[in-house]
Write a protein that holds these residues in place. Structure first.
Motif, PDB file in Angstrom:
ATOM      1  N   VAL A  78       0.817  -1.083  -0.020  1.00  0.00           N
ATOM      2  CA  VAL A  78      -0.007  -0.056  -0.038  1.00  0.00           C
ATOM      3  C   VAL A  78       0.807   1.272  -0.053  1.00  0.00           C
ATOM      4  CG1 VAL A  78      -1.850  -1.068   1.215  1.00  0.00           C
ATOM      5  CG2 VAL A  78      -0.188   0.267   2.435  1.00  0.00           C
ATOM      6  N   ILE A  79       2.217   1.146   0.169  1.00  0.00           N
ATOM      7  CA  ILE A  79       2.929   2.362   0.264  1.00  0.00           C
ATOM      8  C   ILE A  79       3.351   2.733  -1.302  1.00  0.00           C
ATOM      9  CG2 ILE A  79       5.155   2.842   1.046  1.00  0.00           C
ATOM     10  CD1 ILE A  79       3.048   2.270   3.179  1.00  0.00           C
ATOM     11  N   SER A  80       3.448   4.132  -1.564  1.00  0.00           N
ATOM     12  CA  SER A  80       3.855   4.496  -2.909  1.00  0.00           C
ATOM     13  C   SER A  80       4.671   5.611  -2.584  1.00  0.00           C
ATOM     14  CB  SER A  80       2.717   4.891  -3.487  1.00  0.00           C
ATOM     15  OG  SER A  80       1.681   5.990  -2.845  1.00  0.00           O
ATOM     16  N   ARG A  81       5.235   6.061  -3.744  1.00  0.00           N
ATOM     17  CA  ARG A  81       6.228   7.046  -3.909  1.00  0.00           C
ATOM     18  C   ARG A  81       5.432   8.498  -3.164  1.00  0.00           C
ATOM     19  NH1 ARG A  81      10.913   7.020  -7.061  1.00  0.00           N
ATOM     20  NH2 ARG A  81      11.201   8.903  -5.790  1.00  0.00           N
ATOM     21  N   GLY A  82       6.302   9.155  -2.506  1.00  0.00           N
ATOM     22  CA  GLY A  82       5.695  10.221  -1.745  1.00  0.00           C
ATOM     23  C   GLY A  82       5.571   9.842  -0.400  1.00  0.00           C
ATOM     24  N   ASN A  83       5.632   8.728   0.020  1.00  0.00           N
ATOM     25  CA  ASN A  83       5.637   8.263   1.486  1.00  0.00           C
ATOM     26  C   ASN A  83       6.851   8.645   1.941  1.00  0.00           C
ATOM     27  OD1 ASN A  83       6.399   6.320   3.573  1.00  0.00           O
ATOM     28  ND2 ASN A  83       4.274   5.932   3.590  1.00  0.00           N
ATOM     29  N   PRO A  84       7.031   9.715   3.257  1.00  0.00           N
ATOM     30  CA  PRO A  84       8.037  10.016   3.561  1.00  0.00           C
ATOM     31  C   PRO A  84       9.194   8.889   4.077  1.00  0.00           C
ATOM     32  CG  PRO A  84       6.227  10.992   4.788  1.00  0.00           C
ATOM     33  CD  PRO A  84       5.837   9.851   3.827  1.00  0.00           C
ATOM     34  N   GLU A  85       8.629   7.928   4.446  1.00  0.00           N
ATOM     35  CA  GLU A  85       9.800   7.021   4.846  1.00  0.00           C
ATOM     36  C   GLU A  85      10.212   6.258   3.632  1.00  0.00           C
ATOM     37  OE1 GLU A  85       8.498   4.164   7.972  1.00  0.00           O
ATOM     38  OE2 GLU A  85       7.939   5.767   9.123  1.00  0.00           O
ATOM     39  N   ALA A  86       9.542   5.877   2.522  1.00  0.00           N
ATOM     40  CA  ALA A  86       9.783   5.226   1.476  1.00  0.00           C
ATOM     41  C   ALA A  86      10.851   6.093   0.733  1.00  0.00           C
ATOM     42  CB  ALA A  86       8.589   5.006   0.431  1.00  0.00           C
ATOM     43  N   GLU A  87      10.377   7.491   0.543  1.00  0.00           N
ATOM     44  CA  GLU A  87      11.351   8.490  -0.002  1.00  0.00           C
ATOM     45  C   GLU A  87      12.759   8.429   0.814  1.00  0.00           C
ATOM     46  OE1 GLU A  87      11.185   9.996  -2.918  1.00  0.00           O
ATOM     47  OE2 GLU A  87       9.024   8.897  -3.219  1.00  0.00           O
ATOM     48  N   ALA A  88      12.579   8.507   1.989  1.00  0.00           N
ATOM     49  CA  ALA A  88      13.995   8.667   2.969  1.00  0.00           C
ATOM     50  C   ALA A  88      14.819   7.157   2.590  1.00  0.00           C
ATOM     51  CB  ALA A  88      13.805   8.937   4.475  1.00  0.00           C
ATOM     52  N   MET A  89      14.150   6.141   2.470  1.00  0.00           N
ATOM     53  CA  MET A  89      14.855   4.923   2.332  1.00  0.00           C
ATOM     54  C   MET A  89      15.519   4.859   0.845  1.00  0.00           C
ATOM     55  SD  MET A  89      12.670   1.337   1.292  1.00  0.00           S
ATOM     56  CE  MET A  89      12.398   2.130  -0.387  1.00  0.00           C
ATOM     57  N   LEU A  90      15.005   5.383  -0.255  1.00  0.00           N
ATOM     58  CA  LEU A  90      15.631   5.516  -1.498  1.00  0.00           C
ATOM     59  C   LEU A  90      16.534   6.364  -1.532  1.00  0.00           C
ATOM     60  CD1 LEU A  90      12.236   5.346  -3.725  1.00  0.00           C
ATOM     61  CD2 LEU A  90      13.956   3.480  -3.343  1.00  0.00           C
ATOM     62  N   GLU A  91      16.526   7.766  -0.850  1.00  0.00           N
ATOM     63  CA  GLU A  91      17.628   8.624  -0.863  1.00  0.00           C
ATOM     64  C   GLU A  91      18.645   8.345   0.016  1.00  0.00           C
ATOM     65  OE1 GLU A  91      15.846  12.206   0.933  1.00  0.00           O
ATOM     66  OE2 GLU A  91      14.274  12.310  -0.612  1.00  0.00           O
ATOM     67  N   ARG A  92      18.465   7.326   0.881  1.00  0.00           N
ATOM     68  CA  ARG A  92      19.642   6.752   1.827  1.00  0.00           C
ATOM     69  C   ARG A  92      20.304   5.677   1.140  1.00  0.00           C
ATOM     70  NH1 ARG A  92      16.740   8.025   7.596  1.00  0.00           N
ATOM     71  NH2 ARG A  92      16.217   9.953   7.128  1.00  0.00           N
ATOM     72  N   LYS A  93      19.652   5.028   0.215  1.00  0.00           N
ATOM     73  CA  LYS A  93      19.903   3.874  -0.361  1.00  0.00           C
ATOM     74  C   LYS A  93      19.881   2.782   0.316  1.00  0.00           C
ATOM     75  CE  LYS A  93      22.863   5.925  -4.023  1.00  0.00           C
ATOM     76  NZ  LYS A  93      21.780   6.798  -4.311  1.00  0.00           N
ATOM     77  N   LEU A  94      18.785   2.665   1.268  1.00  0.00           N
ATOM     78  CA  LEU A  94      18.756   1.586   2.141  1.00  0.00           C
ATOM     79  C   LEU A  94      18.472   0.281   1.605  1.00  0.00           C
ATOM     80  CD1 LEU A  94      17.094   3.302   5.327  1.00  0.00           C
ATOM     81  CD2 LEU A  94      19.336   2.739   5.225  1.00  0.00           C
ATOM     82  N   PRO A  95      18.748  -0.933   1.899  1.00  0.00           N
ATOM     83  CA  PRO A  95      18.245  -2.367   1.287  1.00  0.00           C
ATOM     84  C   PRO A  95      16.730  -2.481   1.583  1.00  0.00           C
ATOM     85  CG  PRO A  95      19.901  -2.614   2.964  1.00  0.00           C
ATOM     86  CD  PRO A  95      19.839  -1.114   3.070  1.00  0.00           C
TER      87      PRO A  95
END
Length: 142
Positions: A78-95
């Motif tokens: 249910v999580i899409s682009r724009g979700n603050p945690e998902a965006e931070a995860m991508l920016e920080r290159k977390l697995p």
């Protein structure tokens, strides 16, 4: 990424209060992982289930929930682009991985699985399959 994950590692689930995600959180904790997560609207029955398992669930999404950085982030469907945690995860290159990827890598790989799908009767059919396997001397839970 998932294959290198070892018990004791920290896993954060974005969307932890979904029925499948909360169940996955409990399964991961049973394997020895440090599990937590976040969701929008943390309320019973899933909040109660998670609390009974000793699994913290943050109400709302915040990049701060990813500190310290987890070893893996499981992203709910249910999580899409724009979700603050998902965006931070991508920016920080977390697995990160999806619930199906985690199930495959940590619970199903190397085993024979039986999948039951459909609109009605999944629980009954699954129970019957487990009973038949157990009656045949097999351990359907392993």
């Amino acid at each position: 990424m998932i294959e290198g994950l070892r018990p004791g590692g920290r896993i954060h689930l974005i969307g932890i209060c979904g029925t499948a995600m909360a169940a996955l959180a409990g399964m991961l904790k049973t394997l020895g992982y440090r599990v937590g997560g976040s969701d929008e609207g943390v309320y019973p029955p899933m909040s109660t289930f998670l609390a009974e398992q000793g699994i913290p669930a943050h109400d709302g999404y915040d990049p701060g929930h990813l500190e310290p950085p987890p070893d893996l982030v499981v992203v709910g469907n249910v999580i899409s682009r724009g979700n603050p945690e998902a965006e931070a995860m991508l920016e920080r290159k977390l697995p990160y991985a999806s619930l199906p990827e985690v199930l495959k890598s940590l619970f199903i790989r190397g085993k024979t699985s039986v999948v039951v799908a459909g609109t009605h009767g999944k629980t009954t059919t699954s129970s019957l399959i487990a009973w038949v396997l157990e009656s045949a001397g097999r351990d359907p839970g392993s």
